[in-house]
Design a protein around this motif. Structure first.
Motif, PDB file in Angstrom:
ATOM      1  N   HIS A  21       0.828  -1.216   0.000  1.00 37.97           N
ATOM      2  CA  HIS A  21       0.000   0.000   0.000  1.00 37.97           C
ATOM      3  C   HIS A  21       0.861   1.265   0.000  1.00 37.97           C
ATOM      4  O   HIS A  21       0.609   2.205   0.749  1.00 37.97           O
ATOM      5  CB  HIS A  21      -0.970   0.018   1.168  1.00 37.97           C
ATOM      6  N   SER A  22       1.865   1.279  -0.855  1.00 33.75           N
ATOM      7  CA  SER A  22       2.762   2.431  -0.949  1.00 33.75           C
ATOM      8  C   SER A  22       2.489   3.202  -2.238  1.00 33.75           C
ATOM      9  O   SER A  22       1.673   2.798  -3.056  1.00 33.75           O
ATOM     10  CB  SER A  22       4.214   1.944  -0.942  1.00 33.75           C
ATOM     11  N   GLY A  23       3.194   4.306  -2.408  1.00 32.31           N
ATOM     12  CA  GLY A  23       3.129   5.057  -3.661  1.00 32.31           C
ATOM     13  C   GLY A  23       1.786   5.703  -3.940  1.00 32.31           C
ATOM     14  O   GLY A  23       1.345   5.710  -5.081  1.00 32.31           O
ATOM     15  N   GLY A  24       1.123   6.213  -2.920  1.00 26.82           N
ATOM     16  CA  GLY A  24      -0.163   6.876  -3.132  1.00 26.82           C
ATOM     17  C   GLY A  24      -1.296   5.909  -3.412  1.00 26.82           C
ATOM     18  O   GLY A  24      -2.257   6.255  -4.094  1.00 26.82           O
ATOM     19  N   TYR A  25      -1.196   4.716  -2.888  1.00 24.76           N
ATOM     20  CA  TYR A  25      -2.192   3.673  -3.133  1.00 24.76           C
ATOM     21  C   TYR A  25      -3.589   4.108  -2.693  1.00 24.76           C
ATOM     22  O   TYR A  25      -4.554   3.980  -3.446  1.00 24.76           O
ATOM     23  CB  TYR A  25      -1.758   2.405  -2.400  1.00 24.76           C
ATOM     24  N   ALA A  26      -3.712   4.636  -1.489  1.00 23.15           N
ATOM     25  CA  ALA A  26      -5.033   5.018  -0.964  1.00 23.15           C
ATOM     26  C   ALA A  26      -5.631   6.169  -1.770  1.00 23.15           C
ATOM     27  O   ALA A  26      -6.826   6.160  -2.086  1.00 23.15           O
ATOM     28  CB  ALA A  26      -4.920   5.405   0.505  1.00 23.15           C
ATOM     29  N   LEU A  27      -4.814   7.140  -2.110  1.00 26.79           N
ATOM     30  CA  LEU A  27      -5.301   8.267  -2.913  1.00 26.79           C
ATOM     31  C   LEU A  27      -5.735   7.799  -4.301  1.00 26.79           C
ATOM     32  O   LEU A  27      -6.771   8.232  -4.821  1.00 26.79           O
ATOM     33  CB  LEU A  27      -4.202   9.330  -3.019  1.00 26.79           C
ATOM     34  N   ARG A  28      -4.966   6.908  -4.888  1.00 26.54           N
ATOM     35  CA  ARG A  28      -5.304   6.372  -6.207  1.00 26.54           C
ATOM     36  C   ARG A  28      -6.611   5.595  -6.152  1.00 26.54           C
ATOM     37  O   ARG A  28      -7.456   5.718  -7.042  1.00 26.54           O
ATOM     38  CB  ARG A  28      -4.158   5.473  -6.685  1.00 26.54           C
ATOM     39  N   ARG A  29      -6.792   4.797  -5.092  1.00 26.66           N
ATOM     40  CA  ARG A  29      -8.034   4.048  -4.953  1.00 26.66           C
ATOM     41  C   ARG A  29      -9.234   4.970  -4.831  1.00 26.66           C
ATOM     42  O   ARG A  29     -10.278   4.751  -5.455  1.00 26.66           O
ATOM     43  CB  ARG A  29      -7.950   3.151  -3.709  1.00 26.66           C
ATOM     44  N   ALA A  30      -9.100   6.014  -4.013  1.00 18.73           N
ATOM     45  CA  ALA A  30     -10.205   6.964  -3.841  1.00 18.73           C
ATOM     46  C   ALA A  30     -10.514   7.682  -5.156  1.00 18.73           C
ATOM     47  O   ALA A  30     -11.685   7.864  -5.512  1.00 18.73           O
ATOM     48  CB  ALA A  30      -9.857   7.972  -2.752  1.00 18.73           C
ATOM     49  N   ALA A  31      -9.478   8.049  -5.880  1.00 21.32           N
ATOM     50  CA  ALA A  31      -9.685   8.752  -7.156  1.00 21.32           C
ATOM     51  C   ALA A  31     -10.385   7.850  -8.173  1.00 21.32           C
ATOM     52  O   ALA A  31     -11.300   8.293  -8.879  1.00 21.32           O
ATOM     53  CB  ALA A  31      -8.346   9.239  -7.702  1.00 21.32           C
ATOM     54  N   PHE A  32      -9.984   6.589  -8.240  1.00 20.39           N
ATOM     55  CA  PHE A  32     -10.623   5.676  -9.189  1.00 20.39           C
ATOM     56  C   PHE A  32     -12.059   5.370  -8.793  1.00 20.39           C
ATOM     57  O   PHE A  32     -12.923   5.232  -9.654  1.00 20.39           O
ATOM     58  CB  PHE A  32      -9.828   4.385  -9.330  1.00 20.39           C
ATOM     59  N   ALA A  33     -12.333   5.266  -7.508  1.00 19.25           N
ATOM     60  CA  ALA A  33     -13.706   5.007  -7.064  1.00 19.25           C
ATOM     61  C   ALA A  33     -14.604   6.189  -7.413  1.00 19.25           C
ATOM     62  O   ALA A  33     -15.703   6.005  -7.951  1.00 19.25           O
ATOM     63  CB  ALA A  33     -13.735   4.740  -5.568  1.00 19.25           C
ATOM     64  N   LEU A  34     -14.142   7.381  -7.116  1.00 23.12           N
ATOM     65  CA  LEU A  34     -14.949   8.563  -7.445  1.00 23.12           C
ATOM     66  C   LEU A  34     -15.076   8.744  -8.953  1.00 23.12           C
ATOM     67  O   LEU A  34     -16.138   9.141  -9.454  1.00 23.12           O
ATOM     68  CB  LEU A  34     -14.342   9.806  -6.801  1.00 23.12           C
ATOM     69  N   GLY A  35     -14.009   8.451  -9.688  1.00 25.66           N
ATOM     70  CA  GLY A  35     -14.067   8.542 -11.146  1.00 25.66           C
ATOM     71  C   GLY A  35     -15.060   7.558 -11.739  1.00 25.66           C
ATOM     72  O   GLY A  35     -15.810   7.899 -12.668  1.00 25.66           O
ATOM     73  N   ALA A  36     -15.102   6.350 -11.207  1.00 24.23           N
ATOM     74  CA  ALA A  36     -16.053   5.359 -11.700  1.00 24.23           C
ATOM     75  C   ALA A  36     -17.489   5.767 -11.369  1.00 24.23           C
ATOM     76  O   ALA A  36     -18.393   5.602 -12.196  1.00 24.23           O
ATOM     77  CB  ALA A  36     -15.740   3.989 -11.106  1.00 24.23           C
ATOM     78  N   LEU A  37     -17.693   6.320 -10.173  1.00 26.00           N
ATOM     79  CA  LEU A  37     -19.040   6.802  -9.825  1.00 26.00           C
ATOM     80  C   LEU A  37     -19.465   7.964 -10.713  1.00 26.00           C
ATOM     81  O   LEU A  37     -20.616   8.028 -11.169  1.00 26.00           O
ATOM     82  CB  LEU A  37     -19.092   7.216  -8.357  1.00 26.00           C
ATOM     83  N   LEU A  38     -18.547   8.869 -10.967  1.00 33.68           N
ATOM     84  CA  LEU A  38     -18.842  10.001 -11.850  1.00 33.68           C
ATOM     85  C   LEU A  38     -19.160   9.519 -13.259  1.00 33.68           C
ATOM     86  O   LEU A  38     -20.113  10.006 -13.888  1.00 33.68           O
ATOM     87  CB  LEU A  38     -17.669  10.980 -11.862  1.00 33.68           C
ATOM     88  N   ALA A  39     -18.395   8.559 -13.759  1.00 27.56           N
ATOM     89  CA  ALA A  39     -18.660   8.007 -15.084  1.00 27.56           C
ATOM     90  C   ALA A  39     -20.022   7.311 -15.129  1.00 27.56           C
ATOM     91  O   ALA A  39     -20.740   7.393 -16.134  1.00 27.56           O
ATOM     92  CB  ALA A  39     -17.551   7.044 -15.488  1.00 27.56           C
ATOM     93  N   ALA A  40     -20.403   6.640 -14.050  1.00 23.66           N
ATOM     94  CA  ALA A  40     -21.716   5.988 -13.992  1.00 23.66           C
ATOM     95  C   ALA A  40     -22.835   7.025 -14.017  1.00 23.66           C
ATOM     96  O   ALA A  40     -23.858   6.828 -14.679  1.00 23.66           O
ATOM     97  CB  ALA A  40     -21.822   5.112 -12.752  1.00 23.66           C
ATOM     98  N   VAL A  41     -22.660   8.130 -13.298  1.00 20.60           N
ATOM     99  CA  VAL A  41     -23.668   9.192 -13.303  1.00 20.60           C
ATOM    100  C   VAL A  41     -23.791   9.809 -14.691  1.00 20.60           C
ATOM    101  O   VAL A  41     -24.901  10.034 -15.190  1.00 20.60           O
ATOM    102  CB  VAL A  41     -23.329  10.271 -12.239  1.00 20.60           C
ATOM    103  N   VAL A  42     -22.660  10.069 -15.328  1.00 22.06           N
ATOM    104  CA  VAL A  42     -22.686  10.634 -16.688  1.00 22.06           C
ATOM    105  C   VAL A  42     -23.357   9.647 -17.646  1.00 22.06           C
ATOM    106  O   VAL A  42     -24.162  10.044 -18.495  1.00 22.06           O
ATOM    107  CB  VAL A  42     -21.254  10.996 -17.150  1.00 22.06           C
TER     108      VAL A  42
END
Length: 165
Positions: A21-42
């Protein structure tokens, strides 16, 4: 580091950062989750505009109902198949026919795929649990083999049974 030790299999978008869980793993996970939700809404908004286009074209009530049911069924199938694919490895003994035959269903139900990805990403990187179990099993197997081969075999004491005279 043992050069012969098994290496972790990289995950898409995460590489091997899922191991520790290094290299910005948590931030990357949060960004991808929000990006996928945003794409689903669009995607849902695009489908709504398509539905309104059908209403303007006055194609009939049964066509509108069929379109809604088709997208709902395809989205639910795509959701369940995508979510299940993150927890089990594809069986290599069977041909890929069942997965390839559902490719069009997943394309139509893209909202279900995006929601499954977002849901899994909130918990862990998609496929992380499966890869972690395989990696830890490979490491344990490697350690057992390595421990069995350590030391000079000729220097070991052998417990020979004593001869009776």
């Amino acid at each position: 580091e043992d050069p012969q030790a098994p290496r972790p299999e990289p995950l898409r978008f995460y590489g091997t950062t899922w191991v520790d869980h290094s290299g910005g793993y948590a931030l990357r996970r949060a960004a991808f989750a929000l990006g996928a939700l945003l794409a689903a809404v669009v995607g849902a908004l695009v489908l709504r505009f398509a539905y309104e286009g059908l209403a303007i074209a006055e194609v009939g009530g049964w066509v509108s109902i069929m379109i809604v049911v088709a997208f709902a069924v395809c989205s639910s199938l795509a959701f369940s198949r995508t979510l299940g694919a993150y927890s089990r490895r594809a069986d290599e003994s069977r041909p890929a026919a069942p997965d390839s035959s559902l490719r069009s269903v997943k394309a139509i139900g893209f909202i279900g795929v995006l929601l499954a990805y977002a849901l899994r990403t909130f918990v862990e990187a998609p496929g992380e649990r499966l890869r972690r179990a395989e990696y830890e099993e490979a490491l344990a197997r490697h350690e057992r083999l390595r421990a069995a081969r350590t030391g000079n075999p000729s220097a070991r004491k052998r417990n020979k049974p004593k001869r009776k005279r």
